[in-house]
Motif scaffolding. Structure first.
Motif, PDB file in Angstrom:
ATOM      1  N   LYS A   1       0.836  -1.207   0.000  1.00 23.55           N
ATOM      2  CA  LYS A   1       0.000   0.000   0.000  1.00 23.55           C
ATOM      3  C   LYS A   1       0.870   1.256   0.000  1.00 23.55           C
ATOM      4  CE  LYS A   1      -3.891  -2.034   2.498  1.00 23.55           C
ATOM      5  NZ  LYS A   1      -4.676  -1.993   3.734  1.00 23.55           N
ATOM      6  N   THR A   2       1.908   1.246   0.829  1.00 23.72           N
ATOM      7  CA  THR A   2       2.797   2.410   0.907  1.00 23.72           C
ATOM      8  C   THR A   2       3.475   2.661  -0.433  1.00 23.72           C
ATOM      9  OG1 THR A   2       3.195   1.884   3.215  1.00 23.72           O
ATOM     10  CG2 THR A   2       4.738   3.378   2.162  1.00 23.72           C
TER      11      THR A   2
ATOM     12  N   LEU B   1       1.084   4.120  -2.923  1.00 19.34           N
ATOM     13  CA  LEU B   1       0.776   5.523  -2.678  1.00 19.34           C
ATOM     14  C   LEU B   1       1.958   6.437  -3.001  1.00 19.34           C
ATOM     15  CD1 LEU B   1      -1.221   5.206   0.652  1.00 19.34           C
ATOM     16  CD2 LEU B   1      -2.131   5.770  -1.595  1.00 19.34           C
TER      17      LEU B   1
END
Length: 161
Positions: free
Chosen positions: A75-76, A79
């Motif tokens: 997810k990081t 993003l």
């Protein structure tokens, strides 16, 4: 621990002098082509592998895939990717706008280097020409120093010409 089997399991007992902690002794090995139809290698509840008649059963259905949560690092990364890409794009645009100024600054720096080089060559030449034009000669000082031994007293003379 294990469910009851539908078939009676029979095995040849081990000799009394054979240690229990060793694996079963190697017997005659059958080639896969020698195994009759309907016979398969099975593992018994005690861990012993042997040949056994097995009923014709449908193969078990494949396991249903279970959805797993997305890891935090993924997810990081997802993003940060557009952010980093946007930063690189902004830097490229900024450099394209700054290019004329950077070119002008590099030309000014080269001009400054040329000026310093000209000054390093020209100033001593001008000083030498200025001294020659006045006609005065330079003063020469000669020193003669003598000493006897490593720690002896030194004597010297100075001559002005």
């Amino acid at each position: 621990m294990y469910p009851e089997t539908a078939y009676e399991i029979t095995t040849q007992p081990r000799p009394a002098d054979y240690p229990a902690y060793l694996p079963a002794p190697e017997g005659r090995v059958m080639l896969p082509s020698e195994i009759p139809p309907g016979v398969q290698m099975v593992t018994l509840p005690g861990g012993i592998r042997t040949l056994a008649y097995t009923p014709n059963q449908a193969p078990p259905p494949p396991p249903v895939p279970v959805s797993q949560p997305i890891p935090a690092w993924a997810k990081t990364t997802a993003l940060l990717t557009p952010t980093v890409g946007g930063g690189v794009a902004a830097a490229g645009i900024g450099l394209s706008y700054a290019a004329p100024g950077l070119i002008a600054m590099s030309q000014a720096l080269w001009s400054a280097v040329a000026l310093i080089a000209a000054a390093a060559i020209g100033v001593p030449v001008l000083l030498r020409l200025g001294r020659a034009a006045t006609g005065t000669s330079t003063t020469h000082i000669t020193q003669n120093i003598t000493a006897s031994g490593m720690f002896g007293k030194a004597n010297g003379t100075i001559n002005h010409r």
